[in-house]
Design a protein around this motif. Structure first.
Motif, PDB file in Angstrom:
ATOM      1  N   GLN A   1       2.834 -10.089 -11.481  1.00 29.50           N
ATOM      2  CA  GLN A   1       3.172  -9.489 -10.190  1.00 29.50           C
ATOM      3  C   GLN A   1       2.528 -10.264  -9.049  1.00 29.50           C
ATOM      4  OE1 GLN A   1       1.477  -5.608  -8.887  1.00 29.50           O
ATOM      5  NE2 GLN A   1       3.614  -4.958  -9.136  1.00 29.50           N
ATOM      6  N   VAL A   2       3.348 -10.622  -8.080  1.00 29.85           N
ATOM      7  CA  VAL A   2       2.908 -11.333  -6.879  1.00 29.85           C
ATOM      8  C   VAL A   2       2.971 -10.344  -5.707  1.00 29.85           C
ATOM      9  CG1 VAL A   2       3.503 -13.207  -5.298  1.00 29.85           C
ATOM     10  CG2 VAL A   2       3.733 -13.541  -7.764  1.00 29.85           C
ATOM     11  N   PRO A   3       1.905 -10.218  -4.928  1.00 31.27           N
ATOM     12  CA  PRO A   3       1.898  -9.259  -3.813  1.00 31.27           C
ATOM     13  C   PRO A   3       2.668  -9.807  -2.595  1.00 31.27           C
ATOM     14  CG  PRO A   3      -0.178 -10.426  -3.870  1.00 31.27           C
ATOM     15  CD  PRO A   3       0.624 -10.911  -5.059  1.00 31.27           C
ATOM     16  N   MET A   4       3.995  -9.821  -2.681  1.00 36.01           N
ATOM     17  CA  MET A   4       4.817 -10.446  -1.646  1.00 36.01           C
ATOM     18  C   MET A   4       4.642  -9.807  -0.274  1.00 36.01           C
ATOM     19  SD  MET A   4       6.028 -13.036  -3.041  1.00 36.01           S
ATOM     20  CE  MET A   4       7.140 -13.605  -1.796  1.00 36.01           C
ATOM     21  N   ARG A   5       4.614  -8.487  -0.221  1.00 36.81           N
ATOM     22  CA  ARG A   5       4.446  -7.835   1.089  1.00 36.81           C
ATOM     23  C   ARG A   5       3.108  -8.192   1.720  1.00 36.81           C
ATOM     24  NH1 ARG A   5       7.423  -3.497  -1.491  1.00 36.81           N
ATOM     25  NH2 ARG A   5       9.392  -3.234  -0.390  1.00 36.81           N
ATOM     26  N   LEU A   6       2.065  -8.167   0.919  1.00 39.50           N
ATOM     27  CA  LEU A   6       0.736  -8.516   1.415  1.00 39.50           C
ATOM     28  C   LEU A   6       0.712  -9.982   1.851  1.00 39.50           C
ATOM     29  CD1 LEU A   6      -2.211  -7.820   1.963  1.00 39.50           C
ATOM     30  CD2 LEU A   6      -2.699  -8.318  -0.453  1.00 39.50           C
ATOM     31  N   LEU A   7       1.365 -10.841   1.101  1.00 46.02           N
ATOM     32  CA  LEU A   7       1.438 -12.263   1.461  1.00 46.02           C
ATOM     33  C   LEU A   7       2.065 -12.420   2.846  1.00 46.02           C
ATOM     34  CD1 LEU A   7       0.997 -15.164   0.209  1.00 46.02           C
ATOM     35  CD2 LEU A   7       3.382 -15.048  -0.483  1.00 46.02           C
ATOM     36  N   GLY A   8       3.162 -11.707   3.076  1.00 38.57           N
ATOM     37  CA  GLY A   8       3.823 -11.757   4.384  1.00 38.57           C
ATOM     38  C   GLY A   8       2.953 -11.202   5.503  1.00 38.57           C
TER      39      GLY A   8
END
Length: 186
Positions: A141-148
């Motif tokens: 799992q990659v934290p895409m929202r947090l990355l953005g």
């Protein structure tokens, strides 16, 4: 990845890929194929390096035939497995695709060929996309929202006049689902 005075936000590609390799090895898999992302891409190179390093640390050889060419697309994953099926090559114990898109392409081709996941081969990916969740695929799992959000915060900080370069590496998490079975011991 900090270069010069630039700020950046990235994910822990190496940690995520290493966790997946350890998971596969701990479940008894030894013949593991890795479907790499495009050459020259930071994420792809980090994931491949972690695959090789973790296999070596665990004493499992990685022959050149275990690294399959990929391109981070569903079609690229499909091509990677189609070539092996057309040549009549045996499937490995497990296939670790460097992203979920390629894993989904592999999944589709294997299903169309009458192969079962995880019965015939374990299949895992990286990203934790909606489709991966839908088909029950083990993934990272990659934290895409947090990355953005973090990238936007850094951009705002620069607009507001901050000159301090910051590099953040966000954690990934192994998500175990049904696409990876334990190999029976002899």
């Amino acid at each position: 990845l900090r270069k010069g005075g630039f700020s950046s936000v990235s994910i822990d590609n190496r940690g995520g890929a290493s966790a997946m390799v350890r998971h596969l090895l701990d479940r008894g898999h030894r013949d593991i194929a890795f479907v790499a992302g495009p050459i020259g891409t930071y994420d792809a190179e980090e994931r491949l390096a972690a695959f090789r390093r973790t296999m070596k640390e665990r004493g499992v050889p990685v022959p050149a035939t275990s690294i399959w060419k990929g391109d981070f697309t569903e079609a690229g994953g499909a091509r990677a497995i189609e070539q092996r099926l057309l040549r009549g090559q045996p499937l490995p114990d497990a296939i670790f695709a460097a992203n979920d898109a390629m894993a989904i392409g592999i999944y589709r081709v294997l299903r169309e060929a009458g192969r079962h996941i995880p019965g015939d081969v374990a299949l895992v990916g990286f990203d934790d996309t909606d489709v991966a969740r839908l088909i029950g695929m083990t993934t990272v799992q990659v934290p895409m929202r947090l990355l953005g959000r973090q990238a936007a915060r850094q951009a705002l900080s620069l607009v507001e006049g901050s000159s301090a370069a910051r590099h953040e590496v966000l954690s990934t998490r192994l998500v175990v689902r049904e696409s990876c079975r334990r190999v029976p011991t002899q």
